[in-house]
Design a protein around this motif. Structure first.
Motif, PDB file in Angstrom:
ATOM      1  N   UNK B 142      -4.362  -5.530  -3.584  1.00 43.15           N
ATOM      2  CA  UNK B 142      -5.516  -5.669  -2.491  1.00 43.15           C
ATOM      3  C   UNK B 142      -6.414  -6.839  -3.113  1.00 43.15           C
ATOM      4  N   UNK B 143      -6.619  -6.952  -4.370  1.00 45.46           N
ATOM      5  CA  UNK B 143      -7.626  -8.297  -4.708  1.00 45.46           C
ATOM      6  C   UNK B 143      -7.302  -9.539  -4.197  1.00 45.46           C
ATOM      7  N   UNK B 144      -5.989  -9.572  -3.849  1.00 45.37           N
ATOM      8  CA  UNK B 144      -5.505 -11.139  -3.737  1.00 45.37           C
ATOM      9  C   UNK B 144      -6.215 -11.212  -1.992  1.00 45.37           C
ATOM     10  N   UNK B 145      -6.918 -12.373  -2.062  1.00 48.39           N
ATOM     11  CA  UNK B 145      -7.653 -12.843  -0.900  1.00 48.39           C
ATOM     12  C   UNK B 145      -6.798 -12.972   0.550  1.00 48.39           C
ATOM     13  N   UNK B 146      -5.418 -13.329   0.256  1.00 47.26           N
ATOM     14  CA  UNK B 146      -4.385 -13.492   1.124  1.00 47.26           C
ATOM     15  C   UNK B 146      -3.604 -12.459   1.595  1.00 47.26           C
ATOM     16  N   UNK B 147      -3.891 -11.237   0.901  1.00 47.77           N
ATOM     17  CA  UNK B 147      -3.331 -10.032   1.520  1.00 47.77           C
ATOM     18  C   UNK B 147      -4.216  -9.385   2.450  1.00 47.77           C
ATOM     19  N   UNK B 148      -3.507  -9.035   3.729  1.00 42.33           N
ATOM     20  CA  UNK B 148      -4.359  -8.521   4.658  1.00 42.33           C
ATOM     21  C   UNK B 148      -4.443  -6.927   4.515  1.00 42.33           C
ATOM     22  N   UNK B 149      -3.366  -6.309   4.110  1.00 44.52           N
ATOM     23  CA  UNK B 149      -3.570  -4.750   3.962  1.00 44.52           C
ATOM     24  C   UNK B 149      -2.131  -4.207   3.051  1.00 44.52           C
ATOM     25  N   UNK B 150      -2.716  -3.274   2.237  1.00 43.82           N
ATOM     26  CA  UNK B 150      -1.591  -2.652   1.388  1.00 43.82           C
ATOM     27  C   UNK B 150      -1.321  -1.402   1.863  1.00 43.82           C
ATOM     28  N   UNK B 151      -0.013  -0.947   2.006  1.00 44.20           N
ATOM     29  CA  UNK B 151       0.356   0.265   2.386  1.00 44.20           C
ATOM     30  C   UNK B 151       1.507   0.825   1.175  1.00 44.20           C
ATOM     31  N   UNK B 152       1.459   2.170   0.906  1.00 42.42           N
ATOM     32  CA  UNK B 152       2.323   2.940   0.047  1.00 42.42           C
ATOM     33  C   UNK B 152       2.344   4.553   0.624  1.00 42.42           C
ATOM     34  N   UNK B 153       2.128   4.582   1.823  1.00 40.44           N
ATOM     35  CA  UNK B 153       2.452   6.112   2.186  1.00 40.44           C
ATOM     36  C   UNK B 153       1.922   6.958   1.308  1.00 40.44           C
ATOM     37  N   UNK B 154       0.491   6.869   1.062  1.00 39.57           N
ATOM     38  CA  UNK B 154      -0.307   7.554  -0.004  1.00 39.57           C
ATOM     39  C   UNK B 154      -0.048   9.032   0.196  1.00 39.57           C
ATOM     40  N   UNK B 155      -0.063   9.431   1.329  1.00 39.14           N
ATOM     41  CA  UNK B 155       0.028  10.939   1.473  1.00 39.14           C
ATOM     42  C   UNK B 155       1.312  11.489   1.106  1.00 39.14           C
ATOM     43  N   UNK B 156       2.380  10.884   1.407  1.00 40.70           N
ATOM     44  CA  UNK B 156       3.674  11.548   1.096  1.00 40.70           C
ATOM     45  C   UNK B 156       4.046  11.244  -0.333  1.00 40.70           C
ATOM     46  N   UNK B 157       3.677  10.003  -0.851  1.00 35.76           N
ATOM     47  CA  UNK B 157       3.787   9.812  -2.247  1.00 35.76           C
ATOM     48  C   UNK B 157       2.829  10.839  -3.219  1.00 35.76           C
ATOM     49  N   UNK B 158       1.760  11.147  -2.645  1.00 37.70           N
ATOM     50  CA  UNK B 158       0.974  12.263  -3.421  1.00 37.70           C
ATOM     51  C   UNK B 158       1.807  13.588  -3.511  1.00 37.70           C
ATOM     52  N   UNK B 159       2.230  13.887  -2.378  1.00 34.33           N
ATOM     53  CA  UNK B 159       3.072  15.157  -2.149  1.00 34.33           C
ATOM     54  C   UNK B 159       4.251  14.989  -3.014  1.00 34.33           C
ATOM     55  N   UNK B 160       4.898  14.153  -3.026  1.00 35.83           N
ATOM     56  CA  UNK B 160       5.964  13.749  -4.037  1.00 35.83           C
ATOM     57  C   UNK B 160       5.821  14.155  -5.487  1.00 35.83           C
ATOM     58  N   UNK B 161       4.809  13.500  -5.839  1.00 38.62           N
ATOM     59  CA  UNK B 161       4.343  13.637  -7.311  1.00 38.62           C
ATOM     60  C   UNK B 161       4.134  15.425  -7.572  1.00 38.62           C
TER      61      UNK B 161
END
Lengths: 224, 285
Positions: B142-161
């Motif tokens: 997310x820090x990179x200026x040329x990155x528009x958006x970062x996705x990782x399916x936070x909800x299902x990853x949280x559930x998985x862990x």
């Protein structure tokens, strides 16, 4: 051979089985240990066999002391002190030969010597013909003879007998007593607990010790 | 030792029914443990398969310069726990979309502009697929200026862990419970077998057998009963696995190390139970 030095045995709830008993049985003696039921006869034998330890005092048997022989060393005493009981305590499902052979095996007799030695022991007690019989096929007297043969397996120096004729008829009793005398004649100490006075009278040559409520009240050797 | 082994085998022959029952009790106790192990292992494998899909996708701006993207790629690759970083071009993204979703193919051919952005797909090494690593990488991207958006399916990853943690705790708790029950059943089975021979132990003590002489055959018998029971449990578990595999759904078989551990456990508990049971009767004469 056997010494009890001021031996007392008190069980829980302050039941006094033996109280300040001192006695000495030298090598080669035949001793009747008599007294009413509950006088302490079985307790005395149990202590000599190191199945239990005195509450106070010391039991010495063939060089072993109750105060210095650990639980792991008791087997050494047992190989010098054979014992037979009123209820024979043979292993069911095994023949007379196997019962005696079992004792020979557990005391380290080489495998190939077990059978012939067991046969000799059974012959010594007059039971050669019944070697292949199981306990339930033997009479009371015969079972006791097998028990005696088993007790002799380790060639002990002392043979203890706790009411060995208690379950036997008169004829069988006489036979067993005769056998004990024969064993004693070989030099082995025989110490036999019995409350049968008729039996004791029939062997005037034996020493008699009498217990009453845990105390030694009579010693025929001292009375002489 | 050879004599003890002979005596142990002879004891089996003398009381085949009792021995068989003891081995059966041990086997059934270990069978339950075996089923549990089978279920646990397959659950673990299923979770691992899902975990492998955990990745962070950093979508790039239209004006992202190749030299910046290359530098960013290198930085991300060097982050702890990152296994690989893949650059997906706009054209490749469009190609994937049309392949995976055929309904897009028709409509996308009518478009003059490719709507799919380029991206960096960040995959994690085994053992590093956890919340902390994922969040760290996502934050870095997310820090990179040329990155528009970062996705990782936070909800299902949280559930998985969360599910993985619950699964681990449940597996450990139930595993211990089953192991304790199996140990108690084995101990009872062995105690019954030793109790049936207490007269022999008594006579052995009476005539002057050494402790070791008395114990050794029983310890060996305990080991043999444990091994027989373990073997039976293995057979039953494998049979269950085959039934499920052929008639219900695919199921993985457990690793050889688990099988050996199960057999060793049977032997260990058999020996331990024998030792404790014999010790009790050794004190009686």
């Amino acid at each position: 051979m056997i010494k009890l030095l001021d031996v007392s045995k008190i069980y829980s709830r302050n039941t006094v089985a033996l109280e300040d008993v001192s006695l000495h049985v030298p090598k080669g003696q035949f001793v009747f240990l008599t007294g009413h039921s509950g006088s302490g006869k079985s307790t005395a034998l149990r202590l000599i066999h190191m199945g239990d330890r005195p509450t106070s005092g010391e039991v010495r048997v063939s060089g072993f002391s109750s105060n210095r022989t650990s639980e792991r060393e008791v087997w050494k005493v047992r190989r010098r002190v054979g014992i037979v009981f009123q209820d024979f305590r043979l292993l069911p499902g095994r023949t007379a030969l196997e019962n005696v052979g079992f004792a020979l095996e557990v005391t380290g007799t080489p495998r190939k010597e077990i059978r012939p030695r067991a046969q000799r022991l059974l012959s010594q007690v007059g039971l050669s013909a019944k070697a292949g019989s199981q306990p339930h096929e033997l009479s009371g007297g015969e079972q006791q003879r097998v028990a005696i043969a088993r007790a002799l397996a380790s060639s002990p120096l002392v043979l203890l007998a706790d009411e060995p004729t208690g379950n036997l008829d008169e004829r069988a009793t006489r036979g067993i007593l005769k056998l004990f005398w024969e064993i004693n004649a070989t030099g082995m100490v025989v110490l036999m607990a019995t409350h049968d006075l008729e039996l004791i009278r029939s062997y005037p040559g034996a020493r008699v010790l009498e217990l009453d409520q845990g105390r030694l009240v009579y010693d025929s050797r001292e009375a002489e | 030792m050879a004599n003890s082994a002979k005596e142990a085998v002879a004891a089996f022959r003398r009381a085949p029914l009792l021995t068989s029952l003891s081995a059966l009790m041990v086997g059934l106790a270990l069978f339950v443990l075996g089923l549990f192990a089978l279920a646990t292992y397959n659950l673990q494998m299923a979770l691992r398969t899902v975990e492998e899909r955990v990745e962070v996708v950093a979508y790039l701006r239209e004006d992202a310069r190749p030299v910046d993207v290359e530098a960013g790629l290198q930085i991300l690759r060097d982050l702890p726990g990152v296994e690989a970083v893949l650059y997906v071009s706009k054209e490749r993204a469009l190609e994937r979309a049309t392949t995976e979703l055929p309904e897009i193919a028709e409509s996308s051919s009518a478009l003059e502009v490719n709507p799919f952005p380029a991206s960096l797909e960040i995959r994690f090494a085994p053992g590093s697929r956890n919340e902390e690593a994922v969040e760290e990488v996502a934050s870095a991207a997310e820090e990179f200026p040329y990155v528009e958006d970062v996705r990782y399916g936070r909800e299902w990853v949280d559930r998985l862990f969360f599910l993985r943690q619950i699964g681990a705790i449940t597996a450990i708790t139930l595993g211990i419970a089953f192991a304790v029950v199996a140990a108690l059943i084995i101990a009872t089975a062995i105690r019954i077998a030793v109790y049936a021979r207490k007269d022999e132990i008594y006579i052995m003590r009476l005539v002057g057998a050494k402790h070791g002489f008395i114990r050794r055959p029983f310890l060996l018998e305990g080991a043999m009963t444990g091994l027989l029971g373990g073997g039976l449990a293995l057979l039953l578990t494998w049979g269950t696995h085959q039934l499920v595999f052929h008639f219900l759904f695919e199921l993985d078989w457990v690793p050889v190390s688990w099988v050996l551990l199960g057999l060793a456990g049977g032997v260990f508990f058999g020996v331990l139970a024998s030792s404790l049971a014999v010790h009790r009767y050794l004190r009686e004469v």
